[in-house]
Write a protein that holds these residues in place. Sequence first.
Motif, PDB file in Angstrom:
ATOM      1  N   THR A 117       0.854  -1.188   0.000  1.00  0.00           N
ATOM      2  CA  THR A 117       0.000   0.000   0.000  1.00  0.00           C
ATOM      3  C   THR A 117       0.887   1.234   0.000  1.00  0.00           C
ATOM      4  O   THR A 117       1.892   1.288   0.705  1.00  0.00           O
ATOM      5  N   ALA A 118       0.514   2.202  -0.811  1.00  0.00           N
ATOM      6  CA  ALA A 118       1.282   3.436  -0.933  1.00  0.00           C
ATOM      7  C   ALA A 118       0.576   4.560  -0.183  1.00  0.00           C
ATOM      8  O   ALA A 118      -0.657   4.614  -0.136  1.00  0.00           O
ATOM      9  N   VAL A 119       1.366   5.449   0.384  1.00  0.00           N
ATOM     10  CA  VAL A 119       0.841   6.581   1.140  1.00  0.00           C
ATOM     11  C   VAL A 119       1.638   7.821   0.773  1.00  0.00           C
ATOM     12  O   VAL A 119       2.817   7.733   0.396  1.00  0.00           O
ATOM     13  N   ALA A 120       1.030   8.975   0.869  1.00  0.00           N
ATOM     14  CA  ALA A 120       1.763  10.220   0.669  1.00  0.00           C
ATOM     15  C   ALA A 120       2.723  10.422   1.823  1.00  0.00           C
ATOM     16  O   ALA A 120       2.378  10.195   2.984  1.00  0.00           O
ATOM     17  N   ALA A 167       0.741  10.083  -5.865  1.00  0.00           N
ATOM     18  CA  ALA A 167       0.881   9.590  -7.238  1.00  0.00           C
ATOM     19  C   ALA A 167       2.288   9.079  -7.499  1.00  0.00           C
ATOM     20  O   ALA A 167       2.485   8.057  -8.183  1.00  0.00           O
ATOM     21  N   ARG A 168       3.265   9.752  -6.929  1.00  0.00           N
ATOM     22  CA  ARG A 168       4.659   9.323  -7.124  1.00  0.00           C
ATOM     23  C   ARG A 168       4.991   8.114  -6.260  1.00  0.00           C
ATOM     24  O   ARG A 168       5.690   7.192  -6.705  1.00  0.00           O
ATOM     25  N   THR A 169       4.541   8.089  -5.015  1.00  0.00           N
ATOM     26  CA  THR A 169       4.890   6.946  -4.162  1.00  0.00           C
ATOM     27  C   THR A 169       4.276   5.659  -4.707  1.00  0.00           C
ATOM     28  O   THR A 169       4.906   4.597  -4.671  1.00  0.00           O
ATOM     29  N   ALA A 170       3.063   5.746  -5.225  1.00  0.00           N
ATOM     30  CA  ALA A 170       2.426   4.559  -5.783  1.00  0.00           C
ATOM     31  C   ALA A 170       3.180   4.059  -7.012  1.00  0.00           C
ATOM     32  O   ALA A 170       3.471   2.858  -7.142  1.00  0.00           O
ATOM     33  N   GLU A 171       3.502   4.978  -7.935  1.00  0.00           N
ATOM     34  CA  GLU A 171       4.248   4.553  -9.119  1.00  0.00           C
ATOM     35  C   GLU A 171       5.642   4.065  -8.749  1.00  0.00           C
ATOM     36  O   GLU A 171       6.149   3.091  -9.324  1.00  0.00           O
ATOM     37  N   ASN A 172       6.279   4.721  -7.786  1.00  0.00           N
ATOM     38  CA  ASN A 172       7.608   4.278  -7.369  1.00  0.00           C
ATOM     39  C   ASN A 172       7.574   2.851  -6.830  1.00  0.00           C
ATOM     40  O   ASN A 172       8.460   2.037  -7.123  1.00  0.00           O
ATOM     41  N   ALA A 173       6.564   2.536  -6.042  1.00  0.00           N
ATOM     42  CA  ALA A 173       6.445   1.171  -5.520  1.00  0.00           C
ATOM     43  C   ALA A 173       6.252   0.181  -6.668  1.00  0.00           C
ATOM     44  O   ALA A 173       6.832  -0.921  -6.667  1.00  0.00           O
ATOM     45  N   GLN A 174       5.436   0.549  -7.663  1.00  0.00           N
ATOM     46  CA  GLN A 174       5.267  -0.313  -8.839  1.00  0.00           C
ATOM     47  C   GLN A 174       6.606  -0.538  -9.553  1.00  0.00           C
ATOM     48  O   GLN A 174       6.923  -1.658  -9.978  1.00  0.00           O
ATOM     49  N   TYR A 221      -1.419  -0.845  -4.037  1.00  0.00           N
ATOM     50  CA  TYR A 221      -2.716  -0.215  -3.815  1.00  0.00           C
ATOM     51  C   TYR A 221      -2.502   1.211  -3.303  1.00  0.00           C
ATOM     52  O   TYR A 221      -1.928   1.394  -2.221  1.00  0.00           O
ATOM     53  N   PRO A 222      -2.918   2.226  -4.047  1.00  0.00           N
ATOM     54  CA  PRO A 222      -2.755   3.602  -3.568  1.00  0.00           C
ATOM     55  C   PRO A 222      -3.694   3.878  -2.404  1.00  0.00           C
ATOM     56  O   PRO A 222      -4.865   3.494  -2.427  1.00  0.00           O
ATOM     57  N   GLY A 223      -3.164   4.540  -1.387  1.00  0.00           N
ATOM     58  CA  GLY A 223      -3.948   4.826  -0.192  1.00  0.00           C
ATOM     59  C   GLY A 223      -4.222   6.302  -0.020  1.00  0.00           C
ATOM     60  O   GLY A 223      -4.708   6.973  -0.934  1.00  0.00           O
ATOM     61  N   CYS A 224      -3.871   6.819   1.138  1.00  0.00           N
ATOM     62  CA  CYS A 224      -4.255   8.187   1.519  1.00  0.00           C
ATOM     63  C   CYS A 224      -3.313   9.210   0.909  1.00  0.00           C
ATOM     64  O   CYS A 224      -2.094   9.070   0.963  1.00  0.00           O
ATOM     65  N   ALA A 225      -3.900  10.268   0.367  1.00  0.00           N
ATOM     66  CA  ALA A 225      -3.145  11.308  -0.325  1.00  0.00           C
ATOM     67  C   ALA A 225      -2.717  12.442   0.597  1.00  0.00           C
ATOM     68  O   ALA A 225      -1.998  13.343   0.165  1.00  0.00           O
ATOM     69  N   ARG A 226      -3.155  12.380   1.867  1.00  0.00           N
ATOM     70  CA  ARG A 226      -2.776  13.431   2.823  1.00  0.00           C
ATOM     71  C   ARG A 226      -2.921  12.879   4.229  1.00  0.00           C
ATOM     72  O   ARG A 226      -3.587  11.856   4.449  1.00  0.00           O
ATOM     73  N   HIS A 283      15.066  13.119  -1.147  1.00  0.00           N
ATOM     74  CA  HIS A 283      14.924  12.001  -2.078  1.00  0.00           C
ATOM     75  C   HIS A 283      14.909  12.421  -3.542  1.00  0.00           C
ATOM     76  O   HIS A 283      14.871  11.547  -4.416  1.00  0.00           O
ATOM     77  N   GLY A 284      14.902  13.720  -3.829  1.00  0.00           N
ATOM     78  CA  GLY A 284      14.786  14.189  -5.197  1.00  0.00           C
ATOM     79  C   GLY A 284      13.335  14.335  -5.610  1.00  0.00           C
ATOM     80  O   GLY A 284      12.420  13.854  -4.929  1.00  0.00           O
ATOM     81  N   ASP A 285      13.114  14.993  -6.732  1.00  0.00           N
ATOM     82  CA  ASP A 285      11.749  15.292  -7.157  1.00  0.00           C
ATOM     83  C   ASP A 285      10.912  14.039  -7.390  1.00  0.00           C
ATOM     84  O   ASP A 285       9.713  14.034  -7.132  1.00  0.00           O
ATOM     85  N   SER A 286      11.537  12.971  -7.868  1.00  0.00           N
ATOM     86  CA  SER A 286      10.783  11.747  -8.136  1.00  0.00           C
ATOM     87  C   SER A 286      10.576  10.914  -6.887  1.00  0.00           C
ATOM     88  O   SER A 286       9.714  10.034  -6.867  1.00  0.00           O
ATOM     89  N   GLY A 287      11.365  11.167  -5.860  1.00  0.00           N
ATOM     90  CA  GLY A 287      11.380  10.303  -4.687  1.00  0.00           C
ATOM     91  C   GLY A 287      12.378   9.177  -4.814  1.00  0.00           C
ATOM     92  O   GLY A 287      12.812   8.613  -3.819  1.00  0.00           O
ATOM     93  N   LEU A 288      12.752   8.841  -6.053  1.00  0.00           N
ATOM     94  CA  LEU A 288      13.733   7.777  -6.302  1.00  0.00           C
ATOM     95  C   LEU A 288      14.781   8.251  -7.303  1.00  0.00           C
ATOM     96  O   LEU A 288      15.139   7.520  -8.232  1.00  0.00           O
ATOM     97  N   ASP A 289      15.270   9.458  -7.107  1.00  0.00           N
ATOM     98  CA  ASP A 289      16.321   9.960  -7.986  1.00  0.00           C
ATOM     99  C   ASP A 289      17.578   9.093  -7.846  1.00  0.00           C
ATOM    100  O   ASP A 289      17.820   8.478  -6.805  1.00  0.00           O
ATOM    101  N   GLY A 290      18.360   9.056  -8.915  1.00  0.00           N
ATOM    102  CA  GLY A 290      19.624   8.329  -8.884  1.00  0.00           C
ATOM    103  C   GLY A 290      19.589   6.996  -9.603  1.00  0.00           C
ATOM    104  O   GLY A 290      20.603   6.289  -9.636  1.00  0.00           O
ATOM    105  N   CYS A 291      18.444   6.624 -10.174  1.00  0.00           N
ATOM    106  CA  CYS A 291      18.346   5.336 -10.840  1.00  0.00           C
ATOM    107  C   CYS A 291      17.370   5.426 -12.003  1.00  0.00           C
ATOM    108  O   CYS A 291      16.641   6.401 -12.145  1.00  0.00           O
ATOM    109  N   GLU A 292      17.381   4.388 -12.820  1.00  0.00           N
ATOM    110  CA  GLU A 292      16.437   4.267 -13.928  1.00  0.00           C
ATOM    111  C   GLU A 292      15.669   2.967 -13.723  1.00  0.00           C
ATOM    112  O   GLU A 292      16.209   1.871 -13.911  1.00  0.00           O
TER     113      GLU A 292
END
Length: 313
Positions: free
Chosen positions: A35-38, A44-51, A65-70, A83-92
């Motif tokens: 489950t992803a949380v803000a 939106a970024r944490t959910a995609e990052n987990a994927q 599963y995306p959860g609470c946005a706030r 963590h950088g703008d993406s939350g996961l900067d430094g990798c592809e």
Amino acid sequence: MPRKIIIDTDPGQDDAFAILLALGSPDELEVVGITAVAGNVPLARTAENAQRVVELAGRPDITVYPGCARPMVRPLFTAEYVHGDSGLDGCELPAPSRPLGSLHGVDFIIDTVMAAEPGSVTVCTLGPMTNLAMAMVKQPAIAGRLEEVVLMGGGFFEGGNTTPAAEFNIFVDPHAAHVVFTSGVPLTMVPIDCTYRAVMTPDWLRRLRAVGTRTAIQAAGMAEFYQRYGNTKFGTDDYPLHDPCVIGYLLRPELFSGRRCHVAIDLVSPLTAGMTVVDWWNVTKQAPNCLVLRDLDNPAFYALMLERLSRLP
């Protein structure tokens, strides 16, 4: 049988390492969902990052599963400065090959726990505890059915890392933490008092990169980016990875030490809101509600993490 866990997360480079450590340990841990949380970055970024992390690990079968946005009460506070703008900067990382789960993260937690045998599911919270707290508010019965909640969050002897008193995960949503800490659920807290001892060295990063797999190379890249913040903050090339300690504790609890204490969450003080008030010496004589970890065997922990990440493609 592997221990069933739900990973509740806001990736974040150290969250990614925790997810990878769990996925590299299928004999001990079964990740039944994420489950992803803000938190570190918006939802939106944490959910995609987990994927993207499960895709990197070759486990796109694990649904996010995306959860609470706030947070429950306060406005959202994020940490792109770490963590950088993406939350996961430094990798592809590879793009997700499967869609997000159709259930809200809160409902996934409730449905999974209520459908499982009592005492068979552990929730690992690596970010703000909003999803779990909202699940407990919506369905209070889950507190009595969980095996355990293991969280990365809080601090006492080391102070805070976001304010002088408060650690980031608790500071972002102290009201959620209060709900969980007063729920009666079996609770283990891995605070920064412990995670600051989980020091990632440049030599360990070189060894990780030398593994040569896609996962190892991308994990090393994200860790190197994450380390730059630590170099600025602490003036050293060594920097801790916080969130993998949660998974490390589940895999090898003998590597960690602590004691059972009463822990309360400050909700109101303008100076200390979000502080985890740990009654280490039992001054208040209140019944303990949490196992608070304070130290770990760092070489053994990083040896374990290198071995398990080396299993991934």
